[in-house]
Write a protein that holds these residues in place. Structure first.
Motif, PDB file in Angstrom:
ATOM      1  N   ASP A 429       0.974  -1.394   0.017  1.00 52.68           N
ATOM      2  CA  ASP A 429      -0.028  -0.063   0.041  1.00 52.68           C
ATOM      3  C   ASP A 429       1.016   1.402   0.124  1.00 52.68           C
ATOM      4  OD1 ASP A 429      -2.403  -0.872  -0.264  1.00 52.68           O
ATOM      5  OD2 ASP A 429      -2.924  -1.183   2.097  1.00 52.68           O
ATOM      6  N   LEU A 430       1.937   1.259   0.638  1.00 52.31           N
ATOM      7  CA  LEU A 430       2.906   2.391   0.932  1.00 52.31           C
ATOM      8  C   LEU A 430       3.500   2.351  -0.751  1.00 52.31           C
ATOM      9  CD1 LEU A 430       4.730   1.826   4.245  1.00 52.31           C
ATOM     10  CD2 LEU A 430       3.477   3.702   3.705  1.00 52.31           C
ATOM     11  N   ALA A 431       3.840   1.569  -1.316  1.00 47.95           N
ATOM     12  CA  ALA A 431       4.394   1.513  -2.704  1.00 47.95           C
ATOM     13  C   ALA A 431       3.341   2.259  -3.558  1.00 47.95           C
ATOM     14  CB  ALA A 431       4.972   0.190  -3.059  1.00 47.95           C
ATOM     15  N   PHE A 432       2.035   1.684  -3.353  1.00 46.60           N
ATOM     16  CA  PHE A 432       1.054   2.221  -4.423  1.00 46.60           C
ATOM     17  C   PHE A 432       0.807   3.752  -4.246  1.00 46.60           C
ATOM     18  CE2 PHE A 432      -3.346   3.700  -4.359  1.00 46.60           C
ATOM     19  CZ  PHE A 432      -3.858   3.575  -5.783  1.00 46.60           C
ATOM     20  N   ALA A 433       0.850   4.134  -2.880  1.00 42.96           N
ATOM     21  CA  ALA A 433       0.500   5.352  -2.399  1.00 42.96           C
ATOM     22  C   ALA A 433       1.681   6.389  -3.151  1.00 42.96           C
ATOM     23  CB  ALA A 433       0.211   5.612  -0.937  1.00 42.96           C
ATOM     24  N   TRP A 434       2.789   5.915  -2.854  1.00 38.72           N
ATOM     25  CA  TRP A 434       4.170   6.614  -3.247  1.00 38.72           C
ATOM     26  C   TRP A 434       4.062   6.909  -4.751  1.00 38.72           C
ATOM     27  CZ3 TRP A 434       7.295  10.087  -1.620  1.00 38.72           C
ATOM     28  CH2 TRP A 434       8.287  10.211  -2.350  1.00 38.72           C
ATOM     29  N   ARG A 435       3.811   5.699  -5.481  1.00 41.05           N
ATOM     30  CA  ARG A 435       3.559   5.998  -7.216  1.00 41.05           C
ATOM     31  C   ARG A 435       2.712   6.864  -7.345  1.00 41.05           C
ATOM     32  NH1 ARG A 435       5.758   2.270 -11.046  1.00 41.05           N
ATOM     33  NH2 ARG A 435       7.354   0.823  -9.962  1.00 41.05           N
ATOM     34  N   SER A 436       1.361   6.803  -6.726  1.00 44.10           N
ATOM     35  CA  SER A 436       0.321   7.620  -6.988  1.00 44.10           C
ATOM     36  C   SER A 436       0.310   9.050  -6.529  1.00 44.10           C
ATOM     37  CB  SER A 436      -1.195   7.074  -6.297  1.00 44.10           C
ATOM     38  OG  SER A 436      -1.217   5.865  -6.643  1.00 44.10           O
ATOM     39  N   VAL A 437       1.054   9.242  -5.525  1.00 42.23           N
ATOM     40  CA  VAL A 437       0.957  10.782  -5.186  1.00 42.23           C
ATOM     41  C   VAL A 437       1.932  11.717  -6.047  1.00 42.23           C
ATOM     42  CG1 VAL A 437       3.304  10.757  -3.796  1.00 42.23           C
ATOM     43  CG2 VAL A 437       1.532  12.315  -2.732  1.00 42.23           C
ATOM     44  N   ARG A 438       2.659  11.017  -6.973  1.00 46.78           N
ATOM     45  CA  ARG A 438       3.493  11.809  -7.996  1.00 46.78           C
ATOM     46  C   ARG A 438       2.539  12.560  -8.915  1.00 46.78           C
ATOM     47  NH1 ARG A 438       5.375   9.413 -11.603  1.00 46.78           N
ATOM     48  NH2 ARG A 438       7.104  10.557 -12.248  1.00 46.78           N
ATOM     49  N   ALA A 439       1.503  11.993  -8.939  1.00 47.76           N
ATOM     50  CA  ALA A 439       0.291  12.644 -10.076  1.00 47.76           C
ATOM     51  C   ALA A 439      -0.369  13.628  -9.494  1.00 47.76           C
ATOM     52  CB  ALA A 439      -0.454  11.561 -10.545  1.00 47.76           C
ATOM     53  N   VAL A 440      -0.245  13.816  -8.168  1.00 50.35           N
ATOM     54  CA  VAL A 440      -1.187  14.868  -7.423  1.00 50.35           C
ATOM     55  C   VAL A 440      -0.107  16.285  -7.383  1.00 50.35           C
ATOM     56  CG1 VAL A 440      -2.211  15.311  -5.351  1.00 50.35           C
ATOM     57  CG2 VAL A 440      -2.076  12.994  -5.861  1.00 50.35           C
ATOM     58  N   LYS A 441      -1.064  17.551  -7.759  1.00 56.39           N
ATOM     59  CA  LYS A 441      -0.246  18.902  -7.607  1.00 56.39           C
ATOM     60  C   LYS A 441       0.179  19.221  -6.098  1.00 56.39           C
ATOM     61  CE  LYS A 441      -0.923  19.744 -12.053  1.00 56.39           C
ATOM     62  NZ  LYS A 441       0.520  19.858 -12.785  1.00 56.39           N
ATOM     63  N   SER A 442       1.407  19.436  -5.961  1.00 61.26           N
ATOM     64  CA  SER A 442       1.853  19.679  -4.652  1.00 61.26           C
ATOM     65  C   SER A 442       1.339  20.980  -4.141  1.00 61.26           C
ATOM     66  CB  SER A 442       3.378  20.019  -4.870  1.00 61.26           C
ATOM     67  OG  SER A 442       3.939  19.970  -3.560  1.00 61.26           O
ATOM     68  N   ASN A 443       1.043  21.064  -2.873  1.00 57.89           N
ATOM     69  CA  ASN A 443       1.620  20.222  -1.774  1.00 57.89           C
ATOM     70  C   ASN A 443       0.609  19.018  -1.619  1.00 57.89           C
ATOM     71  OD1 ASN A 443       3.825  21.275  -0.620  1.00 57.89           O
ATOM     72  ND2 ASN A 443       2.375  22.928   0.330  1.00 57.89           N
ATOM     73  N   ALA A 444       1.098  17.819  -1.730  1.00 61.58           N
ATOM     74  CA  ALA A 444       0.212  16.566  -1.994  1.00 61.58           C
ATOM     75  C   ALA A 444       0.543  15.568  -0.799  1.00 61.58           C
ATOM     76  CB  ALA A 444       0.663  15.778  -3.489  1.00 61.58           C
ATOM     77  N   ILE A 445      -0.787  15.095  -0.372  1.00 60.31           N
ATOM     78  CA  ILE A 445      -0.572  14.270   0.504  1.00 60.31           C
ATOM     79  C   ILE A 445      -1.941  13.190   0.026  1.00 60.31           C
ATOM     80  CG2 ILE A 445      -1.413  13.399   2.784  1.00 60.31           C
ATOM     81  CD1 ILE A 445       1.080  15.163   2.721  1.00 60.31           C
ATOM     82  N   LEU A 446      -1.480  12.036   0.115  1.00 61.46           N
ATOM     83  CA  LEU A 446      -2.444  10.678  -0.586  1.00 61.46           C
ATOM     84  C   LEU A 446      -2.395   9.597   0.546  1.00 61.46           C
ATOM     85  CD1 LEU A 446      -3.083   9.618  -4.001  1.00 61.46           C
ATOM     86  CD2 LEU A 446      -2.353   7.799  -2.344  1.00 61.46           C
ATOM     87  N   LEU A 447      -3.753   9.371   0.776  1.00 60.15           N
ATOM     88  CA  LEU A 447      -4.131   8.307   1.672  1.00 60.15           C
ATOM     89  C   LEU A 447      -4.533   7.011   0.893  1.00 60.15           C
ATOM     90  CD1 LEU A 447      -6.042   9.931   4.440  1.00 60.15           C
ATOM     91  CD2 LEU A 447      -3.573   9.820   4.253  1.00 60.15           C
ATOM     92  N   ALA A 448      -4.050   5.811   1.227  1.00 62.10           N
ATOM     93  CA  ALA A 448      -4.432   4.664   0.421  1.00 62.10           C
ATOM     94  C   ALA A 448      -4.793   3.353   1.413  1.00 62.10           C
ATOM     95  CB  ALA A 448      -3.226   4.426  -0.529  1.00 62.10           C
TER      96      ALA A 448
END
Length: 551
Positions: A429-448
């Protein structure tokens, strides 16, 4: 999500320039007991079809005048269109003034664009600037909570089916209203362009493009004629980010067309904003090796999810949509695997602007083509970009694309900074969240959780607000039955931050919400405080040493 009841159609206003199909629609409405009100030649066409019709002049008590320029601009017409029938006060005012509401407005506009294209005189063109039509369309689209608006003859069949089914659903009324606003925007833009040519002929000139190896600047690209632009592989878009902006798209490599040259299999023409959102969606989906679906709105993911190889990609779509069903309305969907029939069936009731995928099952494509406004694009080749270019005042910025790197993006290289080492599922899940947060405009936080985003905080001017937003969206936007409390999806989820936490207050928000593990670049002078906060709470914390800003 609950489906609103259909609103019965009791009274309809029909006023169209293009009479194609209007008689058949009138017959269907009449067969369902709908009272039909109409104008001039439209009313005559309906009567010739043997369908009873009430003239607008009979409703207003005032004859059409000024060669038809004034006929529907009257409170007895617009009161019936604009009354919000959910409000008791509006219903009381209609009753006080003896005004009956409409539940359906069918309008298409004077052929302004066609008259210009045919070389009409200035006087002929001016007479084709519709006033009453756009006014009714905008009024009905604004009040889509209470009635439906139809501006395209291709939607007459939908209107007929709705009448037979007991009325339009809210989702149908929303989609028709979106189409209506798009039509009036295009119409006004065409008028604005023509008027610009009247007031400043030089501004309407397409400009010259000289061949012979001379460098072409971005301004020259916009000044070219459509024919000259086509020579260098450019297509003219309807307009840019806003209707007053010109826009074109160029295909750099015919052998590797990417998004710019993707094959369009259905729907309206792509717009500038469609391409921008589509690019963000493709990046978000194609960042994952597993089957992945991303839903993007305004250049930010509102949902990302994966499923296992061998599972139907529809599962990833369902999870991505569930991240934020509210924002998914009118969004762009990208999949990194072919779209299946089940995924197409899931998308069908959701208003979507664009869908992109490397392929479509034949039946899935047939289902999606049933949504005539949905732009369906088929991508080919491997997702590969080398550089990004951005114009600034007086120059150009060029940088390498922020690609996933071997160092820092591989969980095997991460540093465990606090808490116990993550188990296999948590690390996934952490790996998924890390790959996914790249696509989010900064400042970015993604919960997965479970291979799906459950809350996204994006584009905030401080990381604290992004943390709050991610938690709030996780805990309020999930799908749940009406009357039930929203699920606390942040509890038990993992979190990724695109850059380091400058203070411990951001992680504190995530910890209080129940996040069990966090991954972030590290590198703050206060890393020690962040580590201590996680250690005290028993939360796992990893440092990647790599940052992924997306401005």
């Amino acid at each position: 999500m609950t489906t609103p009841d259909r609103l019965p159609i009791r009274r309809a206003l029909l006023s169209v320039f293009d009479k194609t199909g209007i008689a058949d629609l009138a017959r269907t409405l009449h067969a369902q007991g709908v009272e039909i009100v109409s104008t001039g030649s439209t009313a005559a066409t309906i009567r010739e079809a043997g369908v009873p019709v009430t003239d607008v002049a009979e409703v207003t008590g005032f004859p059409e005048m000024l060669d038809g320029r004034v006929k529907t601009l009257h409170p007895r017409i617009h009161g019936g269109i604009l009354a919000d029938q959910r409000l008791e006060d509006h219903r009381a005012q209609l009753a006080e003034h003896g005004i009956a509401p409409f539940e359906l407005v069918v309008v298409n506009l004077y052929p302004f664009e066609e008259t210009v294209a045919a070389g009409g005189t200035d006087a002929e063109i001016i007479e084709k600037i519709d006033v009453g039509g756009p006014t009714m369309v905008r009024a009905a689209a604004k009040n889509h909570a209470s009635l439906a608006v139809v501006v395209d003859p291709e939607d007459y069949a939908l209107a007929g089916r709705a009448a037979e089914a007991g009325g339009f659903t809210l989702a149908e009324r929303q989609e028709l209203a979106t189409t209506a606003f798009s039509r009036t925007a295009e119409y006004d833009l065409a008028i604005s362009d023509w008027m610009l040519g009247l007031s400043d002929p030089a501004a309407a000139d397409d400009g010259d493009w000289e061949e012979g190896g001379e460098e072409i600047s971005p301004t020259h690209v916009l000044d070219m004629s459509d024919e000259d632009a086509a020579v260098i592989g450019m297509r003219t878009l309807r307009y840019g980010e806003n209707p007053h902006q010109r826009a074109r798209v160029a295909i750099i490599d015919d052998d590797d067309p990417g998004l710019a040259g993707a094959e369009q299999l259905g729907g309206k023409e792509m717009s500038y904003n469609n391409y921008v959102d589509a690019d963000a969606a493709v990046r978000a989906a194609y960042d994952h090796p597993e089957p992945c679906v991303a839903v993007v709105k305004h250049n930010n993911p509102c949902g990302v999810a994966i499923c296992a190889d061998g599972e139907d990609i529809a599962l990833a779509h369902a999870r991505a949509h569930a991240t934020d069903p509210l924002s998914a309305y009118g969004g762009v969907i990208a999949a990194n695997r072919p779209v299946t029939v089940q995924m197409a069936q899931q998308i069908k009731p959701i208003f979507t602007e664009v869908i992109l995928a490397p392929g479509y099952a034949e039946e899935a494509l047939e289902i999606l083509r049933g949504k005539k406004n949905l732009r369906i694009l088929q991508l080919s080749g491997a997702y590969d970009r080398a550089v990004e270019i951005r114009e600034i005042w007086g120059g150009t910025l060029v940088q390498d694309v922020d690609a996933l790197q071997a160092a820092g993006d591989d969980p095997a290289t991460w540093t465990l900074a606090a808490g116990e080492a993550a188990d296999a599922q948590t690390l996934a899940d952490l790996a998924f969240a890390w790959r996914s947060v790249r696509a989010v405009k900064s400042n970015a936080i993604l919960l997965a959780s479970g291979g799906a985003a459950v809350g996204i905080g994006m584009g905030q001017v401080n990381r604290l607000d992004s943390c709050r937003l991610a938690v709030e969206r996780a805990n309020t936007l999930g799908e749940h039955a009406e009357g039930e409390a929203a699920p606390e999806r942040a509890r038990g989820a993992v979190a990724a931050s695109d850059a380091f936490f400058p203070f411990a207050d951001g992680p504190a928000i995530l910890i209080e919400a129940g996040v069990r593990a966090i991954v972030q670049p590290g590198g703050s002078i206060r890393d020690g405080e962040v580590i201590a906060a996680c250690q005290d709470a028993g939360v796992t914390l990893y440092f990647t040493g790599t940052r992924h800003f997306a401005h």
